[in-house]
Design an enzyme around this catalytic site. Structure first.
Site, PDB file in Angstrom:
ATOM      1  CG  HIS A 197      -2.272   0.690   0.771  1.00 55.12           C
ATOM      2  ND1 HIS A 197      -3.527   0.171   0.965  1.00 55.12           N
ATOM      3  CD2 HIS A 197      -2.459   1.890   0.153  1.00 55.12           C
ATOM      4  CE1 HIS A 197      -4.424   1.022   0.487  1.00 55.12           C
ATOM      5  NE2 HIS A 197      -3.798   2.072   0.001  1.00 55.12           N
ATOM      6  NE  ARG A 202      16.936   7.132  10.726  1.00 55.49           N
ATOM      7  CZ  ARG A 202      16.768   7.645  11.942  1.00 55.49           C
ATOM      8  NH1 ARG A 202      15.761   8.475  12.167  1.00 55.49           N
ATOM      9  NH2 ARG A 202      17.584   7.366  12.919  1.00 55.49           N
TER      10      ARG A 202
END
Ligand code: NAD
Ligand code: ZN
Length: 369
Positions: free
Chosen positions: A38, A107
């Site tokens: 999603h 990250r």
């Protein structure tokens, strides 16, 4: 061939593009299978996220290293890898800490459209740059990824199955087993029964939770969720009071832990407020929109409830994911039931339609067909 998102919300266009060779600390990967999560859809719609186009989306995939750039020693051509949207440099304080997977260097970064090394893209069409997404851009036969964002896995693992461990399944499963950590016999509430939420349910099943309560606005999700160990279901639309109150009544004060896998702030608040006072732990997994915020009364914290959040189920991609693949190989973890559809790259827009209609779980996109 690559599926290029030229504009927000417009069908992807499958076409030939140029993919430059890998630069320092980069690898070029031939993708065999990729699936739709999603998060790709949010950035393609760009309703609640910053638009950046043209872009190659995709971050849940499996491939084989085709070539490596300068300085790459950990992987070589021919290695089977999962590209991962959040990386592991193995040197920063986060990578050295057992608690964190939030690598300083690699990250998750949803805004970056170029490669870390020089800020440029490795994708272009007639000289015009095409941006990267999450450092992975797997909706492409060939992609370039930082070496810190690839997990080298067992070459015997079936490519079209372990693909889903590169995002959704590891995220949901890890959110339960690594972060919420339900005790044997405990109760768990799962908000959102898409692939990520059902992977969280799978984690609760493995932890031997006794009650796994699935919450979704889409009633079509409930039948399928039974296969993933959900024992009870609640549709917030069926009640005229907040779903956290319904769950508190069902469980004599609240569940031991909850995992939110929707991206809706309303569900995030409910997930927090439905855990038992004194010990309950709620874990947020859904990706919020850019301008989201939510409100809850501080008394819920004073009453000793804990609210946490996690990317990628707290797994360190390079150190931990090869072991999760082995769990699948040893049949301790089921993946096949998450893959409900399969399309060739040329039909990639169908995968978006299934996701938007809330139909099925993961749609596998076959690059060679
Ligand atoms: P999905 O669309 O397949 O499933 C989401 C489900 O949530 C749907 O069934 C939908 O009906 C339900 N839902 C939506 N709003 C709800 C509400 N208010 N209450 C109850 N149910 C509701 O999506 P997915 O691929 O399973 O991803 C789930 C979420 O996890 C997304 O927000 C995605 O961006 C996020 N995600 C986070 C990470 C991470 O590392 N934290 C990684 C992958 C995906
Ligand atoms: Zn994802």
């Amino acid at each position: 061939m690559s599926a290029v998102a030229w504009e927000a919300g417009k069908p992807l266009s499958v076409e030939e593009i140029e993919v430059a060779p890998p630069q320092k600390n980069e690898v070029r990967v031939k993708i065999h299978f990729t699936s739709l999560c999603h998060t790709d859809v949010y950035f393609w719609e760009a309703k609640g996220q910053n638009p950046l186009f043209p872009r190659i989306l995709g971050h849940e995939a499996e491939g084989v290293v085709e070539s490596v750039g300068e300085g790459v020693i950990d992987v070589q051509p021919g290695d089977h890898v999962l590209p991962i949207f959040t990386g592991e440099c193995k040197e920063c304080p986060h990578c050295l800490s057992e608690a964190s997977n939030m690598c300083d260097l690699l990250r998750i970064n949803t805004e970056r459209g170029g490669m870390l090394h020089d800020g440029h893209t490795r994708f272009s069409k007639d000289g015009k740059p095409i941006y990267h997404f999450l450092g992975t851009s797997t909706f492409s036969e060939y992609t370039v990824v930082h070496v810190g964002q690839v997990a080298k896995i067992n070459p015997e693992a079936p490519l079209d199955k372990v693909c889903v461990l590169s995002c959704g399944m590891s995220t949901g499963f890890g959110a339960t087993v690594n972060v919420a950590k339900p005790k044997k016999g405990g109760s768990v509430a799962i908000f959102g029964l898409g692939a990520v939420g059902l992977a969280a349910a799978e984690g609760a099943r493995v932890c031997e939770a006794s009650r796994i309560i699935g919450i979704d606005l889409n009633p079509n999700r409930f039948e399928e969720a039974k296969k993933f160990g959900c024992t009870e279901f609640v549709n917030p639309k069926d009640h005229n009071k907040p779903v956290q109150e319904v769950i508190a009544e069902m469980t004599g004060g609240g569940v031991d832990c909850s995992i939110e896998c929707t991206g809706s702030t309303q569900a995030m608040v409910s997930a927090f407020e439905c855990v038992h006072d004194g010990w309950g732990v709620a874990v947020l997994v859904g990706v919020p929109s850019r301008d989201d915020s939510f409100k809850t009364h501080p008394i819920h914290f004073l009453n000793e409830r804990t609210l946490r959040g996690t990317f990628f189920g707290n797994y360190k991609p390079r150190s931990d994911i090869p072991g999760v693949v082995e769990k699948y190989m040893k049949k301790e973890l089921e993946l096949d039931k998450f893959i409900t559809h399969s399309v060739p790259l040329l039909d990639i827009n169908k995968a978006f339609e299934y996701m938007l209609r809330g139909e099925g779980l993961r749609c596998m996109i076959r690059m060679d067909a």
